[in-house]
Design a protein around this motif. Structure first.
Motif, PDB file in Angstrom:
ATOM      1  N   ASN A   1       0.803  -1.218   0.000  1.00  0.00           N
ATOM      2  CA  ASN A   1       0.000   0.000   0.000  1.00  0.00           C
ATOM      3  C   ASN A   1       0.839   1.272   0.000  1.00  0.00           C
ATOM      4  OD1 ASN A   1       1.020   0.108   2.578  1.00  0.00           O
ATOM      5  ND2 ASN A   1      -0.956   0.052   3.627  1.00  0.00           N
ATOM      6  N   GLU A   2       2.077   1.191  -0.471  1.00  0.00           N
ATOM      7  CA  GLU A   2       2.938   2.363  -0.507  1.00  0.00           C
ATOM      8  C   GLU A   2       2.431   3.394  -1.523  1.00  0.00           C
ATOM      9  OE1 GLU A   2       3.928  -0.660  -1.390  1.00  0.00           O
ATOM     10  OE2 GLU A   2       5.219  -1.422   0.197  1.00  0.00           O
ATOM     11  N   GLN A   3       2.848   4.643  -1.328  1.00  0.00           N
ATOM     12  CA  GLN A   3       2.558   5.656  -2.331  1.00  0.00           C
ATOM     13  C   GLN A   3       3.346   5.347  -3.604  1.00  0.00           C
ATOM     14  OE1 GLN A   3       4.356   9.578  -2.083  1.00  0.00           O
ATOM     15  NE2 GLN A   3       2.361  10.544  -2.504  1.00  0.00           N
ATOM     16  N   ILE A   4       2.716   5.540  -4.750  1.00  0.00           N
ATOM     17  CA  ILE A   4       3.392   5.303  -6.027  1.00  0.00           C
ATOM     18  C   ILE A   4       4.274   6.498  -6.334  1.00  0.00           C
ATOM     19  CG2 ILE A   4       3.107   4.765  -8.468  1.00  0.00           C
ATOM     20  CD1 ILE A   4       2.019   2.641  -6.502  1.00  0.00           C
ATOM     21  N   PRO A   5       5.593   6.313  -6.472  1.00  0.00           N
ATOM     22  CA  PRO A   5       6.492   7.444  -6.740  1.00  0.00           C
ATOM     23  C   PRO A   5       6.261   8.019  -8.132  1.00  0.00           C
ATOM     24  CG  PRO A   5       7.684   5.381  -6.923  1.00  0.00           C
ATOM     25  CD  PRO A   5       6.322   5.029  -6.399  1.00  0.00           C
ATOM     26  N   LEU A   6       6.660   9.244  -8.334  1.00  0.00           N
ATOM     27  CA  LEU A   6       6.417   9.928  -9.606  1.00  0.00           C
ATOM     28  C   LEU A   6       7.041   9.188 -10.785  1.00  0.00           C
ATOM     29  CD1 LEU A   6       6.930  13.679  -8.588  1.00  0.00           C
ATOM     30  CD2 LEU A   6       4.793  12.405  -8.879  1.00  0.00           C
ATOM     31  N   GLU A   7       8.228   8.594 -10.573  1.00  0.00           N
ATOM     32  CA  GLU A   7       8.895   7.912 -11.685  1.00  0.00           C
ATOM     33  C   GLU A   7       8.182   6.632 -12.109  1.00  0.00           C
ATOM     34  OE1 GLU A   7      11.346   7.004  -7.886  1.00  0.00           O
ATOM     35  OE2 GLU A   7      10.213   8.676  -8.766  1.00  0.00           O
ATOM     36  N   ALA A   8       7.247   6.149 -11.300  1.00  0.00           N
ATOM     37  CA  ALA A   8       6.497   4.944 -11.652  1.00  0.00           C
ATOM     38  C   ALA A   8       5.114   5.274 -12.213  1.00  0.00           C
ATOM     39  CB  ALA A   8       6.349   4.044 -10.426  1.00  0.00           C
ATOM     40  N   ARG A   9       4.756   6.557 -12.266  1.00  0.00           N
ATOM     41  CA  ARG A   9       3.426   6.933 -12.758  1.00  0.00           C
ATOM     42  C   ARG A   9       3.358   6.796 -14.277  1.00  0.00           C
ATOM     43  NH1 ARG A   9       0.442  10.027  -9.048  1.00  0.00           N
ATOM     44  NH2 ARG A   9       1.353   9.774  -6.982  1.00  0.00           N
ATOM     45  N   HIS A  10       2.197   6.372 -14.758  1.00  0.00           N
ATOM     46  CA  HIS A  10       2.014   6.215 -16.201  1.00  0.00           C
ATOM     47  C   HIS A  10       0.532   6.092 -16.511  1.00  0.00           C
ATOM     48  CE1 HIS A  10       1.959   2.095 -14.634  1.00  0.00           C
ATOM     49  NE2 HIS A  10       1.191   1.795 -15.673  1.00  0.00           N
ATOM     50  N   GLY A  11       0.186   6.192 -17.794  1.00  0.00           N
ATOM     51  CA  GLY A  11      -1.188   6.005 -18.232  1.00  0.00           C
ATOM     52  C   GLY A  11      -1.947   7.304 -18.397  1.00  0.00           C
ATOM     53  N   THR A  12      -3.158   7.203 -18.918  1.00  0.00           N
ATOM     54  CA  THR A  12      -4.039   8.346 -19.109  1.00  0.00           C
ATOM     55  C   THR A  12      -5.429   8.002 -18.574  1.00  0.00           C
ATOM     56  OG1 THR A  12      -4.773   7.622 -21.310  1.00  0.00           O
ATOM     57  CG2 THR A  12      -2.797   9.020 -21.205  1.00  0.00           C
ATOM     58  N   PRO A  13      -6.233   9.000 -18.241  1.00  0.00           N
ATOM     59  CA  PRO A  13      -7.582   8.735 -17.725  1.00  0.00           C
ATOM     60  C   PRO A  13      -8.455   7.953 -18.693  1.00  0.00           C
ATOM     61  CG  PRO A  13      -6.947  10.994 -17.229  1.00  0.00           C
ATOM     62  CD  PRO A  13      -5.897  10.442 -18.143  1.00  0.00           C
ATOM     63  N   ARG A  14      -8.225   8.073 -19.989  1.00  0.00           N
ATOM     64  CA  ARG A  14      -9.070   7.423 -20.984  1.00  0.00           C
ATOM     65  C   ARG A  14      -9.158   5.915 -20.758  1.00  0.00           C
ATOM     66  NH1 ARG A  14     -10.243   9.886 -25.581  1.00  0.00           N
ATOM     67  NH2 ARG A  14      -8.414  11.220 -25.299  1.00  0.00           N
ATOM     68  N   GLY A  15      -8.066   5.297 -20.334  1.00  0.00           N
ATOM     69  CA  GLY A  15      -8.066   3.856 -20.135  1.00  0.00           C
ATOM     70  C   GLY A  15      -8.995   3.397 -19.031  1.00  0.00           C
ATOM     71  N   LEU A  16      -9.386   4.312 -18.127  1.00  0.00           N
ATOM     72  CA  LEU A  16     -10.271   3.946 -17.025  1.00  0.00           C
ATOM     73  C   LEU A  16     -11.666   3.560 -17.506  1.00  0.00           C
ATOM     74  CD1 LEU A  16      -9.272   6.778 -14.523  1.00  0.00           C
ATOM     75  CD2 LEU A  16      -8.730   4.336 -14.307  1.00  0.00           C
ATOM     76  N   PHE A  17     -12.050   4.074 -18.675  1.00  0.00           N
ATOM     77  CA  PHE A  17     -13.368   3.715 -19.192  1.00  0.00           C
ATOM     78  C   PHE A  17     -13.456   2.206 -19.380  1.00  0.00           C
ATOM     79  CE2 PHE A  17     -16.362   2.798 -22.608  1.00  0.00           C
ATOM     80  CZ  PHE A  17     -17.483   3.497 -22.180  1.00  0.00           C
ATOM     81  N   TRP A  18     -12.414   1.602 -19.955  1.00  0.00           N
ATOM     82  CA  TRP A  18     -12.420   0.151 -20.182  1.00  0.00           C
ATOM     83  C   TRP A  18     -12.202  -0.611 -18.890  1.00  0.00           C
ATOM     84  CZ3 TRP A  18     -14.701  -0.450 -24.452  1.00  0.00           C
ATOM     85  CH2 TRP A  18     -14.465   0.404 -25.534  1.00  0.00           C
ATOM     86  N   THR A  19     -11.387  -0.031 -17.996  1.00  0.00           N
ATOM     87  CA  THR A  19     -11.151  -0.681 -16.699  1.00  0.00           C
ATOM     88  C   THR A  19     -12.455  -0.912 -15.964  1.00  0.00           C
ATOM     89  OG1 THR A  19      -8.961   0.324 -16.502  1.00  0.00           O
ATOM     90  CG2 THR A  19      -9.995  -0.446 -14.466  1.00  0.00           C
ATOM     91  N   TRP A  20     -13.373   0.063 -16.053  1.00  0.00           N
ATOM     92  CA  TRP A  20     -14.626  -0.046 -15.309  1.00  0.00           C
ATOM     93  C   TRP A  20     -15.805  -0.494 -16.153  1.00  0.00           C
ATOM     94  CZ3 TRP A  20     -14.165  -0.871 -10.562  1.00  0.00           C
ATOM     95  CH2 TRP A  20     -13.080  -0.323  -9.847  1.00  0.00           C
ATOM     96  N   THR A  21     -15.569  -0.735 -17.440  1.00  0.00           N
ATOM     97  CA  THR A  21     -16.615  -1.332 -18.277  1.00  0.00           C
ATOM     98  C   THR A  21     -16.548  -2.852 -18.205  1.00  0.00           C
ATOM     99  OG1 THR A  21     -16.692   0.538 -19.827  1.00  0.00           O
ATOM    100  CG2 THR A  21     -17.475  -1.578 -20.644  1.00  0.00           C
ATOM    101  N   ALA A  22     -15.370  -3.403 -18.397  1.00  0.00           N
ATOM    102  CA  ALA A  22     -15.207  -4.862 -18.490  1.00  0.00           C
ATOM    103  C   ALA A  22     -15.735  -5.617 -17.272  1.00  0.00           C
ATOM    104  CB  ALA A  22     -13.738  -5.212 -18.731  1.00  0.00           C
ATOM    105  N   PRO A  23     -15.425  -5.209 -16.037  1.00  0.00           N
ATOM    106  CA  PRO A  23     -15.862  -6.024 -14.888  1.00  0.00           C
ATOM    107  C   PRO A  23     -17.368  -6.041 -14.682  1.00  0.00           C
ATOM    108  CG  PRO A  23     -14.858  -3.995 -14.137  1.00  0.00           C
ATOM    109  CD  PRO A  23     -14.584  -4.087 -15.598  1.00  0.00           C
ATOM    110  N   ASN A  24     -18.090  -5.156 -15.359  1.00  0.00           N
ATOM    111  CA  ASN A  24     -19.549  -5.145 -15.213  1.00  0.00           C
ATOM    112  C   ASN A  24     -20.268  -5.829 -16.359  1.00  0.00           C
ATOM    113  OD1 ASN A  24     -19.873  -3.470 -12.719  1.00  0.00           O
ATOM    114  ND2 ASN A  24     -18.700  -2.043 -13.960  1.00  0.00           N
ATOM    115  N   LEU A  25     -19.536  -6.256 -17.365  1.00  0.00           N
ATOM    116  CA  LEU A  25     -20.132  -6.996 -18.480  1.00  0.00           C
ATOM    117  C   LEU A  25     -20.120  -8.476 -18.124  1.00  0.00           C
ATOM    118  CD1 LEU A  25     -18.615  -5.066 -21.525  1.00  0.00           C
ATOM    119  CD2 LEU A  25     -20.864  -4.792 -20.448  1.00  0.00           C
ATOM    120  N   GLU A  26     -20.943  -8.835 -17.160  1.00  0.00           N
ATOM    121  CA  GLU A  26     -20.996 -10.196 -16.656  1.00  0.00           C
ATOM    122  C   GLU A  26     -22.374 -10.453 -16.063  1.00  0.00           C
ATOM    123  OE1 GLU A  26     -20.188 -10.982 -12.985  1.00  0.00           O
ATOM    124  OE2 GLU A  26     -20.440  -8.904 -12.409  1.00  0.00           O
TER     125      GLU A  26
END
Length: 472
Positions: free
Chosen positions: A32-57
C-alpha cells in the motif's frame, strides 16, 4: 485524536513500484505504498475500459432479473429504479477516482484520514471480506454456471477453472489486471450487444408489473440493489487511478471511470429486466435460463462472455480485497505481501462460492443489499471528511500509526447499526420502521449515508482542524 510519529511512513522514493512502471507480465511489488512519480504512467481514458469490463458479466444482468422477477416491477419501472441507483453509485465513484492521481495511494489508505490508522481497520475488514471474498464468490458462481452450461462440466469443475484464472490475473497485479480489462471490454461489449438486440426483439416491454400498478417498496428495493452493486466498486476507486501522473485532469479521471461504470451496469441490468418479460425462467441454472432466449450460437458466445466477465470482475475484486487486507497493517514480506494475500483470498473465495452453488439466486439478492448497508455509512464519513479537510493531507498523516480519529469510527458504527435495525428489509430480518411501513422497501444504505455524514460533521470538526495544523 492522537497524533504520533509517522512510524509506518514509507519512503516514496524507495517504493518497490519504482521499477514496475508499465511492465505487464511482472508481479506488482509491495503493498500500500505511495506510487512514486517515476512509476506513474497512463491516461484517464483507459479507465473507461477498466470499469466497463468487470460489469459486463452475469451478476449485473441478474440485478435486472430480480427487479422484475422478485421485486415485482414492470420493465420501465425497473429501468428508472436501476438508473437512479447506478447514477448515485457512479457519482460517488467519480469523486473518489479523481483523488487517486493526486495522492498516489490506495483507496483504503486514504480512508485513514476519516477513521484514523487503527480505526480504518473496521471498514478495511468490511471491504476485504464482503468485497474481496463476497463479490469474488458471487461472480465465480455465475462464471461456473456458464462454463457448466457451455461445456457440460459440473459447476464445481467450472468453479475451479474460473477461480484459477482470475486469481492468476490478480496475483500479477495492477498492470496485468488493467491490460486484461481493456482487451476484454470491447469483446464482451460486442457479444452482449448482439444478445441484447435479440432479447429486446422478443421481449414485451409494455407488460404490467406483477400487481398491475406501482410498488414503492419494489422500486426502493431495486434502487438499493442497483446502488449496492455499483457503489460496491467505490472502495476500490483510487486503487486504479493511483498510478496516473498527478498532473492529469481530475475531471477526466472521474468522468472516464464513472462513465464506464454507469453505462455498463445500466445497459446489462436493463437487458436482464427485458429478458424476464419474455417468459418465466426455463432452468434453475440462472445463466442457462438467460441464454435460453438466444439462438444456440449466440447463446454459446454469451455463456463464454459471462465466464470471461466473471474473471474480469474478480481480477479486480480479489486485487483490491488483498489491498484492503494489506492496509490493515499486517506484517508480511514487503516485496510480495499483496500477491501472497491475493492467493489467500482466492482460496477463501473459492470455498465460499462452492458453498453458494446450491442457491445462487437467494444468496445474490441478499448479498447486494448487505454490501449497500456498509457502503452507505462509509461513503458518508469519507465525503464529510473531504468537506471538512480543505487542504491536501501530507503523506505522513496517512502512514502515522499514532493518528486517531474516533469520530469517524463512531459515526460509521452508529449509522450502520441504526440504519440496519430501523430500515433493513431482508428475508431473515426486517427493520423496525420497515415492519410498520413496508412500502419503504429497503433504504438502509441511504439512511446510513445521511446519519454518518451529519454525525461526522458534528463530531470531527475539531479533530480534522487539529490534524491539519499538526502536519502543516
Amino acid at each position: 485524536m492522537t497524533i504520533g510519529a509517522p512510524t509506518d511512513q514509507p519512503d516514496a522514493h524507495a517504493a518497490p513500484q519504482a521499477d514496475y512502471r508499465d511492465k505487464v507480465l511482472a508481479v506488482e511489488p509491495g503493498g500500500n505504498e505511495q506510487i512514486p512519480l517515476e512509476a506513474r504512467h497512463g491516461t484517464p481514458r483507459g479507465l473507461f475500459w477498466t470499469w466497463t469490463a468487470p460489469n459486463l458479466e452475469f451478476a449485473t444482468i441478474f440485478v435486472g432479473v430480480i427487479s422484475v422477477l422478485y421485486f415485482g416491477l414492470s420493465f420501465w419501472q425497473a429501468v428508472a429504479a436501476m438508473a437512479l441507483g447506478n447514477l448515485l453509485g457512479a457519482a460517488a465513484h467519480f469523486l473518489l477516482s479523481a483523488e487517486g492521481p493526486l495522492h498516489g495511494v490506495p483507496q483504503m489508505v486514504l480512508g485513514r484520514l476519516a477513521f484514523g490508522y487503527r480505526g480504518n481497520v473496521i471498514p478495511a475488514t468490511f471491504m476485504a471480506v464482503m468485497c474481496g471474498v463476497g463479490w469474488f464468490a458471487t461472480n465465480s458462481v455465475s462464471g461456473a454456471f456458464a462454463l457448466s452450461s457451455l461445456f457440460g462440466m459440473t459447476p464445481l469443475v467450472g468453479l475451479v477453472v474460473i477461480v484459477v484464472l482470475q486469481t492468476s490475473f490478480a496475483f500479477f497485479g495492477h498492470n496485468l489486471v488493467q491490460r486484461f480489462e481493456r482487451i476484454a471490454a470491447p469483446i464482451l461489449a460486442v457479444i452482449f450487444v448482439i444478445g441484447a438486440v435479440i432479447i429486446f426483439g422478443k421481449s414485451q416491454l409494455g407488460a404490467p408489473s406483477a400487481d398491475g400498478g406501482f410498488s414503492t417498496g419494489g422500486f426502493l428495493l431495486t434502487v438499493g440493489a442497483a446502488f449496492g452493486y455499483t457503489a460496491g466498486w467505490t472502495p476500490y476507486a483510487a486503487d486504479y487511478t493511483r498510478y496516473l501522473p498527478p498532473t492529469v485532469s481530475k475531471i477526466q479521471t472521474g468522468l472516464f471511470a464513472s462513465a464506464g461504470l454507469f453505462l455498463s451496469t445500466t445497459f446489462l441490468m436493463v437487458v436482464g429486466a427485458a429478458s424476464i418479460t419474455i417468459g418465466d425462467p426455463v432452468s434453475d441454472n440462472p445463466t442457462e435460463a438467460f441464454t435460453a432466449n438466444l439462438p444456440s450460437a449466440v447463446a454459446d458466445l454469451t455463456l463464454l462472455a459471462i465466464a470471461i466477465g466473471a474473471v474480469a470482475a474478480n481480477a479486480i475484486n480479489v486485487y483490491s480485497g488483498a489491498m484492503a487486507f494489506v492496509t490493515m497493517g499486517f506484517r508480511l514480506p514487503v516485496g510480495l505481501q499483496r500477491a501472497l494475500v491475493t492467493v489467500f483470498f482466492g482460496v477463501v473465495g473459492f470455498l465460499v462460492a462452492w458453498w453458494a452453488l446450491d442457491d445462487a439466486a437467494a444468496s445474490y439478492e441478499a448479498f447486494l443489499l448487505l454490501v449497500a448497508y456498509w457502503i452507505g455509512p462509509w461513503l458518508g464519513v469519507v465525503f464529510a471528511d473531504r468537506l471538512l479537510r480543505r487542504e491536501q493531507p501530507p503523506l505522513a498523516l496517512l502512514y502515522d500509526t499514532g493518528y486517531r480519529n474516533w469520530a469517524g469510527v463512531a459515526a460509521f458504527v452508529v449509522a450502520l447499526v441504526g440504519s440496519v435495525l430501523l430500515f433493513c428489509n431482508q428475508e431473515k430480518f426486517v427493520g423496525i420502521v420497515v415492519r410498520a411501513v413496508p412500502e419503504l422497501g429497503d433504504i438502509g444504505a441511504f439512511v446510513g449515508f445521511v446519519i454518518a455524514f451529519l454525525g461526522y460533521l458534528v463530531l470531527a470538526r475539531g479533530q480534522v482542524e487539529e490534524s491539519q495544523r499538526a502536519y502543516r
